[in-house]
Write a protein that holds these residues in place. Sequence first.
Motif, PDB file in Angstrom:
ATOM      1  N   GLN A  68     -34.621 -34.523  -0.699  1.00 17.62           N
ATOM      2  CA  GLN A  68     -34.272 -35.188  -1.961  1.00 17.62           C
ATOM      3  C   GLN A  68     -32.838 -34.921  -2.397  1.00 17.62           C
ATOM      4  O   GLN A  68     -32.370 -35.488  -3.381  1.00 17.62           O
ATOM      5  CB  GLN A  68     -35.200 -34.681  -3.067  1.00 17.62           C
ATOM      6  CG  GLN A  68     -36.678 -34.728  -2.750  1.00 17.62           C
ATOM      7  CD  GLN A  68     -37.496 -33.976  -3.770  1.00 17.62           C
ATOM      8  OE1 GLN A  68     -37.188 -33.956  -4.964  1.00 17.62           O
ATOM      9  NE2 GLN A  68     -38.556 -33.317  -3.320  1.00 17.62           N
ATOM     10  N   ALA A  69     -32.138 -34.059  -1.684  1.00 12.48           N
ATOM     11  CA  ALA A  69     -30.880 -33.522  -2.205  1.00 12.48           C
ATOM     12  C   ALA A  69     -29.701 -34.459  -2.005  1.00 12.48           C
ATOM     13  O   ALA A  69     -29.567 -35.116  -0.967  1.00 12.48           O
ATOM     14  CB  ALA A  69     -30.584 -32.177  -1.544  1.00 12.48           C
ATOM     15  N   ASP A  70     -28.822 -34.491  -3.018  1.00 11.78           N
ATOM     16  CA  ASP A  70     -27.514 -35.130  -2.891  1.00 11.78           C
ATOM     17  C   ASP A  70     -26.508 -34.165  -2.259  1.00 11.78           C
ATOM     18  O   ASP A  70     -25.534 -34.591  -1.650  1.00 11.78           O
ATOM     19  CB  ASP A  70     -26.975 -35.538  -4.268  1.00 11.78           C
ATOM     20  CG  ASP A  70     -27.939 -36.423  -5.023  1.00 11.78           C
ATOM     21  OD1 ASP A  70     -28.506 -37.350  -4.404  1.00 11.78           O
ATOM     22  OD2 ASP A  70     -28.148 -36.183  -6.232  1.00 11.78           O
ATOM     23  N   LEU A  71     -26.743 -32.869  -2.473  1.00 10.55           N
ATOM     24  CA  LEU A  71     -25.888 -31.828  -1.906  1.00 10.55           C
ATOM     25  C   LEU A  71     -26.767 -30.705  -1.379  1.00 10.55           C
ATOM     26  O   LEU A  71     -27.629 -30.200  -2.092  1.00 10.55           O
ATOM     27  CB  LEU A  71     -24.925 -31.273  -2.969  1.00 10.55           C
ATOM     28  CG  LEU A  71     -24.129 -30.027  -2.560  1.00 10.55           C
ATOM     29  CD1 LEU A  71     -23.160 -30.352  -1.422  1.00 10.55           C
ATOM     30  CD2 LEU A  71     -23.373 -29.459  -3.762  1.00 10.55           C
ATOM     31  N   ILE A  72     -26.523 -30.314  -0.132  1.00 10.25           N
ATOM     32  CA  ILE A  72     -27.216 -29.178   0.472  1.00 10.25           C
ATOM     33  C   ILE A  72     -26.178 -28.096   0.717  1.00 10.25           C
ATOM     34  O   ILE A  72     -25.224 -28.299   1.483  1.00 10.25           O
ATOM     35  CB  ILE A  72     -27.896 -29.560   1.799  1.00 10.25           C
ATOM     36  CG1 ILE A  72     -28.878 -30.720   1.593  1.00 10.25           C
ATOM     37  CG2 ILE A  72     -28.602 -28.351   2.401  1.00 10.25           C
ATOM     38  CD1 ILE A  72     -29.384 -31.334   2.885  1.00 10.25           C
ATOM     39  N   ALA A  73     -26.338 -26.954   0.064  1.00  4.27           N
ATOM     40  CA  ALA A  73     -25.388 -25.853   0.196  1.00  4.27           C
ATOM     41  C   ALA A  73     -25.995 -24.769   1.077  1.00  4.27           C
ATOM     42  O   ALA A  73     -27.175 -24.429   0.949  1.00  4.27           O
ATOM     43  CB  ALA A  73     -25.043 -25.279  -1.177  1.00  4.27           C
ATOM     44  N   VAL A  74     -25.166 -24.214   1.959  1.00  3.24           N
ATOM     45  CA  VAL A  74     -25.606 -23.158   2.878  1.00  3.24           C
ATOM     46  C   VAL A  74     -24.762 -21.913   2.615  1.00  3.24           C
ATOM     47  O   VAL A  74     -23.628 -21.816   3.089  1.00  3.24           O
ATOM     48  CB  VAL A  74     -25.472 -23.595   4.351  1.00  3.24           C
ATOM     49  CG1 VAL A  74     -26.068 -22.527   5.263  1.00  3.24           C
ATOM     50  CG2 VAL A  74     -26.142 -24.939   4.587  1.00  3.24           C
ATOM     51  N   PRO A  75     -25.275 -20.949   1.851  1.00  2.01           N
ATOM     52  CA  PRO A  75     -24.528 -19.717   1.608  1.00  2.01           C
ATOM     53  C   PRO A  75     -24.434 -18.866   2.876  1.00  2.01           C
ATOM     54  O   PRO A  75     -25.166 -19.060   3.844  1.00  2.01           O
ATOM     55  CB  PRO A  75     -25.358 -18.999   0.535  1.00  2.01           C
ATOM     56  CG  PRO A  75     -26.299 -20.025  -0.007  1.00  2.01           C
ATOM     57  CD  PRO A  75     -26.541 -20.992   1.112  1.00  2.01           C
ATOM     58  N   ALA A  76     -23.531 -17.892   2.845  1.00  2.00           N
ATOM     59  CA  ALA A  76     -23.331 -16.996   3.977  1.00  2.00           C
ATOM     60  C   ALA A  76     -24.494 -16.036   4.123  1.00  2.00           C
ATOM     61  O   ALA A  76     -25.323 -15.881   3.222  1.00  2.00           O
ATOM     62  CB  ALA A  76     -22.030 -16.214   3.786  1.00  2.00           C
ATOM     63  N   GLY A  77     -24.544 -15.362   5.269  1.00  2.00           N
ATOM     64  CA  GLY A  77     -25.559 -14.365   5.494  1.00  2.00           C
ATOM     65  C   GLY A  77     -25.178 -13.409   6.593  1.00  2.00           C
ATOM     66  O   GLY A  77     -24.238 -13.648   7.358  1.00  2.00           O
ATOM     67  N   SER A  78     -25.895 -12.333   6.694  1.00  2.00           N
ATOM     68  CA  SER A  78     -25.617 -11.300   7.684  1.00  2.00           C
ATOM     69  C   SER A  78     -25.971 -11.782   9.084  1.00  2.00           C
ATOM     70  O   SER A  78     -27.070 -12.291   9.322  1.00  2.00           O
ATOM     71  CB  SER A  78     -26.425 -10.042   7.349  1.00  2.00           C
ATOM     72  OG  SER A  78     -26.234  -9.044   8.329  1.00  2.00           O
TER      73      SER A  78
END
Length: 320
Positions: A68-78
């Motif tokens: 459903q998203a207009d924006l998909i954000a992928v934060p950083a990770g280890s």
Amino acid sequence: MLQNVVAVLLDGVNPFELAVVCEVFGTDRSDEGLPVYDFAVASAEGPLLRSRAGFSLQVEHGLERLEQADLIAVPAGSGYDARAFPPELLQALRRGVDRGARVLSVCSGVFVLAAAGLLDGRRCAVHWHHAEELARQYPRLNVEPDVLYVDEDPVFTSAGTAAGIDACLHLVRKEQGPKVAGRIARRMVVPPHRDGGQAQYIERPLPKAPCDTVGEVLVWMEEHLDQEVTVDQLAARAHMAPRTFARRFQQETGTTPYRWLLRQRVLRAQELLEGTDETMDAIAWRTGFGTAAALRHQFTRALGTTPHAYRRAFRGPEAA
């Protein structure tokens, strides 16, 4: 429209980079007349995740929320630079772009976008610490290790930590204008705009005296955008020699006085185009461009669209 926003998480997510996305898009600021986003956090690896800081996160949504998203954000990770990612996540990201959604990575989240094939042939940003490894793993990418963020719409990538704030605000500014982005930035107590091309690392030597800074000059420049100024004049206002001032300005802002002033003038022009009916000549005069032709040239060069087209986009086709 930028309305439905999802942050998708993996095990080992960095709390700060996740918080950046939550703060920009997940905070209700409707009391100030600002947009309210339909924001959610989704997990790509089950409902219980462990953060890099050692605490656990209980996540309500799975990958279905990305549809459903207009924006998909992928934060950083280890360990994102040395792990495989769920195929279902990579497929969901590709589907999102195919249907017109935007994707944004913060720091090492870029490895997820690269694994999905969304950065092939595109420029991208990443924290300088990961730049060599990213380029080694994905030779089809054009990695730019020295910039804060890269706009390759519909794919946005950013460098480490605070650069994610800059990328998120850039996206808000691009979609909803500088006034909205500026008001969100003020609530967050962060600079309203840093150019994506600005250097990631800005030298900030300890000041030897209170005047050993350009902060007051920046305020003065912003309040006098309509005036033509030289480096000599700005240096005199800062009580510095011109060469010392130019060096200090570069150290503290990551850019030159001319480029900083030009960007502030474009931002002011955006605000006037959105919020007033002033003519192009009047806006050009108020922003220091002098003529409508000069305004059009610099505005188009900075934003890829003309002032007239920008005004129509924000105020409707009837706007002149």
